[in-house]
Design a protein around this motif. Sequence first.
Motif, PDB file in Angstrom:
ATOM      1  N   ARG A  13       0.810  -1.106  -0.182  1.00  0.00           N
ATOM      2  CA  ARG A  13       0.002   0.087   0.181  1.00  0.00           C
ATOM      3  C   ARG A  13       0.887   1.219  -0.212  1.00  0.00           C
ATOM      4  O   ARG A  13       1.988   1.285   0.444  1.00  0.00           O
ATOM      5  CB  ARG A  13      -0.888   0.032   1.285  1.00  0.00           C
ATOM      6  CG  ARG A  13      -1.633  -1.072   1.518  1.00  0.00           C
ATOM      7  CD  ARG A  13      -2.209  -1.416   2.962  1.00  0.00           C
ATOM      8  NE  ARG A  13      -2.784  -2.600   3.118  1.00  0.00           N
ATOM      9  CZ  ARG A  13      -3.170  -3.026   4.254  1.00  0.00           C
ATOM     10  NH1 ARG A  13      -2.939  -2.511   5.524  1.00  0.00           N
ATOM     11  NH2 ARG A  13      -3.847  -4.172   4.539  1.00  0.00           N
ATOM     12  N   PHE A  14       0.115   2.412  -0.652  1.00  0.00           N
ATOM     13  CA  PHE A  14       0.957   3.714  -0.655  1.00  0.00           C
ATOM     14  C   PHE A  14       0.038   4.905  -0.515  1.00  0.00           C
ATOM     15  O   PHE A  14      -1.104   4.754  -0.755  1.00  0.00           O
ATOM     16  CB  PHE A  14       1.769   3.842  -1.685  1.00  0.00           C
ATOM     17  CG  PHE A  14       2.142   5.100  -2.191  1.00  0.00           C
ATOM     18  CD1 PHE A  14       3.305   5.677  -1.501  1.00  0.00           C
ATOM     19  CD2 PHE A  14       1.489   5.960  -2.848  1.00  0.00           C
ATOM     20  CE1 PHE A  14       3.807   6.831  -1.469  1.00  0.00           C
ATOM     21  CE2 PHE A  14       2.156   7.355  -2.975  1.00  0.00           C
ATOM     22  CZ  PHE A  14       3.254   7.635  -2.236  1.00  0.00           C
ATOM     23  N   ASP A  15       0.471   5.841   0.575  1.00  0.00           N
ATOM     24  CA  ASP A  15      -0.521   7.075   0.859  1.00  0.00           C
ATOM     25  C   ASP A  15       0.543   7.860   0.960  1.00  0.00           C
ATOM     26  O   ASP A  15       1.834   8.036   1.324  1.00  0.00           O
ATOM     27  CB  ASP A  15      -1.528   6.626   1.735  1.00  0.00           C
ATOM     28  CG  ASP A  15      -2.782   7.552   1.130  1.00  0.00           C
ATOM     29  OD1 ASP A  15      -2.762   8.945   1.115  1.00  0.00           O
ATOM     30  OD2 ASP A  15      -3.906   7.074   1.159  1.00  0.00           O
ATOM     31  N   TRP A  16       0.048   9.265   1.530  1.00  0.00           N
ATOM     32  CA  TRP A  16       0.599  10.477   1.876  1.00  0.00           C
ATOM     33  C   TRP A  16       0.464  11.041   3.316  1.00  0.00           C
ATOM     34  O   TRP A  16      -0.756  11.060   3.837  1.00  0.00           O
ATOM     35  CB  TRP A  16       0.255  11.590   1.006  1.00  0.00           C
ATOM     36  CG  TRP A  16       1.060  11.574  -0.371  1.00  0.00           C
ATOM     37  CD1 TRP A  16       0.217  10.804  -1.702  1.00  0.00           C
ATOM     38  CD2 TRP A  16       2.276  12.042  -1.014  1.00  0.00           C
ATOM     39  NE1 TRP A  16       1.207  11.155  -2.528  1.00  0.00           N
ATOM     40  CE2 TRP A  16       2.382  11.743  -2.161  1.00  0.00           C
ATOM     41  CE3 TRP A  16       3.067  12.782  -0.369  1.00  0.00           C
ATOM     42  CZ2 TRP A  16       3.217  12.058  -3.059  1.00  0.00           C
ATOM     43  CZ3 TRP A  16       4.356  12.962  -0.905  1.00  0.00           C
ATOM     44  CH2 TRP A  16       4.213  12.628  -2.364  1.00  0.00           C
ATOM     45  N   ASP A  26      -3.218  -0.105   8.971  1.00  0.00           N
ATOM     46  CA  ASP A  26      -3.834  -1.227   9.980  1.00  0.00           C
ATOM     47  C   ASP A  26      -3.709  -2.456   9.336  1.00  0.00           C
ATOM     48  O   ASP A  26      -3.598  -2.873   8.173  1.00  0.00           O
ATOM     49  CB  ASP A  26      -5.376  -1.093   9.469  1.00  0.00           C
ATOM     50  CG  ASP A  26      -6.301  -2.004  10.414  1.00  0.00           C
ATOM     51  OD1 ASP A  26      -5.809  -2.096  11.412  1.00  0.00           O
ATOM     52  OD2 ASP A  26      -7.438  -2.243  10.090  1.00  0.00           O
ATOM     53  N   GLY A  27      -3.296  -3.308  10.012  1.00  0.00           N
ATOM     54  CA  GLY A  27      -2.875  -4.749   9.783  1.00  0.00           C
ATOM     55  C   GLY A  27      -1.388  -4.920   9.386  1.00  0.00           C
ATOM     56  O   GLY A  27      -1.018  -5.993   9.039  1.00  0.00           O
ATOM     57  N   ALA A  28      -0.860  -3.716   8.989  1.00  0.00           N
ATOM     58  CA  ALA A  28       0.739  -3.938   8.218  1.00  0.00           C
ATOM     59  C   ALA A  28       1.923  -4.241   9.122  1.00  0.00           C
ATOM     60  O   ALA A  28       1.906  -3.969  10.468  1.00  0.00           O
ATOM     61  CB  ALA A  28       1.034  -2.606   7.777  1.00  0.00           C
ATOM     62  N   ALA A 146       8.386  -8.705   6.849  1.00  0.00           N
ATOM     63  CA  ALA A 146       6.934  -9.132   6.666  1.00  0.00           C
ATOM     64  C   ALA A 146       6.305 -10.325   6.391  1.00  0.00           C
ATOM     65  O   ALA A 146       5.322 -10.778   6.767  1.00  0.00           O
ATOM     66  CB  ALA A 146       6.410  -8.115   5.365  1.00  0.00           C
ATOM     67  N   ALA A 147       7.265 -11.139   5.755  1.00  0.00           N
ATOM     68  CA  ALA A 147       6.787 -12.727   5.531  1.00  0.00           C
ATOM     69  C   ALA A 147       5.562 -12.818   4.817  1.00  0.00           C
ATOM     70  O   ALA A 147       4.793 -13.636   5.253  1.00  0.00           O
ATOM     71  CB  ALA A 147       6.817 -13.494   6.598  1.00  0.00           C
ATOM     72  N   GLY A 148       5.096 -11.771   3.787  1.00  0.00           N
ATOM     73  CA  GLY A 148       3.895 -11.958   3.074  1.00  0.00           C
ATOM     74  C   GLY A 148       2.676 -11.020   3.712  1.00  0.00           C
ATOM     75  O   GLY A 148       1.737 -11.077   3.044  1.00  0.00           O
ATOM     76  N   ARG A 149       3.039 -10.565   4.884  1.00  0.00           N
ATOM     77  CA  ARG A 149       1.914  -9.670   5.375  1.00  0.00           C
ATOM     78  C   ARG A 149       1.832  -8.354   4.943  1.00  0.00           C
ATOM     79  O   ARG A 149       2.837  -7.963   4.036  1.00  0.00           O
ATOM     80  CB  ARG A 149       2.175  -9.586   6.931  1.00  0.00           C
ATOM     81  CG  ARG A 149       2.011 -10.950   7.732  1.00  0.00           C
ATOM     82  CD  ARG A 149       2.145 -10.641   9.251  1.00  0.00           C
ATOM     83  NE  ARG A 149       3.812 -10.670   9.307  1.00  0.00           N
ATOM     84  CZ  ARG A 149       4.254 -10.230  10.482  1.00  0.00           C
ATOM     85  NH1 ARG A 149       3.487  -9.566  11.423  1.00  0.00           N
ATOM     86  NH2 ARG A 149       5.799 -10.120  10.563  1.00  0.00           N
ATOM     87  N   VAL A 151       2.283  -4.301   3.803  1.00  0.00           N
ATOM     88  CA  VAL A 151       3.135  -3.501   4.196  1.00  0.00           C
ATOM     89  C   VAL A 151       2.727  -1.915   3.601  1.00  0.00           C
ATOM     90  O   VAL A 151       1.967  -1.964   2.485  1.00  0.00           O
ATOM     91  CB  VAL A 151       4.545  -3.691   3.329  1.00  0.00           C
ATOM     92  CG1 VAL A 151       5.550  -2.572   3.491  1.00  0.00           C
ATOM     93  CG2 VAL A 151       5.288  -4.755   3.854  1.00  0.00           C
ATOM     94  N   ALA A 152       2.863  -0.976   4.526  1.00  0.00           N
ATOM     95  CA  ALA A 152       2.390   0.259   4.230  1.00  0.00           C
ATOM     96  C   ALA A 152       3.601   1.246   4.148  1.00  0.00           C
ATOM     97  O   ALA A 152       4.474   1.484   4.963  1.00  0.00           O
ATOM     98  CB  ALA A 152       1.814   0.890   5.579  1.00  0.00           C
TER      99      ALA A 152
END
Length: 262
Positions: A13-16, A26-28, A146-149, A151-152
């Motif tokens: 995911r990506f944001d500013w 959330d959940g990252a 992260a192992a597949g979880r 990432v933000a």
Amino acid sequence: MREVFGQSAYRVRFDWGPAGAERIADGAACVVVVDVLSFTTALTVAAEHGISVLPYPWRDASAVAEAARHRAELAVGRMEARSAETVSLSPPTIARAAAHRRIERLVLPSPNGSAISARMAATGATVVGVSLRNVAAAAAWVRQRAAGRPVAVVAAGERWPDDSLRPAAEDLWGAGAFLSAFVADRPERDDVSFEAGAAIAAYRAVAADLPAALAASVSGRELAARGFEADVATAADAGASTVVPVLSDGWFRPHTADAAGA
């Protein structure tokens, strides 16, 4: 609606800015903060010299008290760094001061990357500082951790005089550089949000001549006009660092990719 803005359908995911960070964290497994000019570049240079960094949102009397409480160095404003031993948000001052004396802890105020890092740490997230200097090492560290979880990735941006967010090209490129390295070996690309894909595309558009793009950006020209061309050159030295600043117990400390599981 919050789920839509959180890009929860995607693992990458990506944001500013602060608000974007709160939406996608959330959940990252990790929250990656990118503030190329100059918080995360200064942070990376500090990590290269073994310095632990406390991210602090404000440069005021409370920052002075916080530094005193931890017996830490306090970074001053760029224009206040008068001697070779004074540290500021300007990355070269950190390297220069570290060459003269031992610095163990540094309080580094910044209203953008530092503030976002402190805010995300308060949620319990694993926060990683990424600059152009350490994108490859950081991508490897986060991939292991992260192992597949999810990432933000958060581009800090800058501030207009009214304190509203000014999206900054250099942070978009830095985020895109990290994301490009992070997804390079991933066969499944449908777990990358379109926002993250746009950051990757923006980075790849300038990757062939990144130093020139950085110097020509609004933030790059602003720093040059104030006499800090060296800040831009330090930030543009992609791949120069193999250390990864990771926030733990309030402090960014140096890690390496091999130590991701530690």
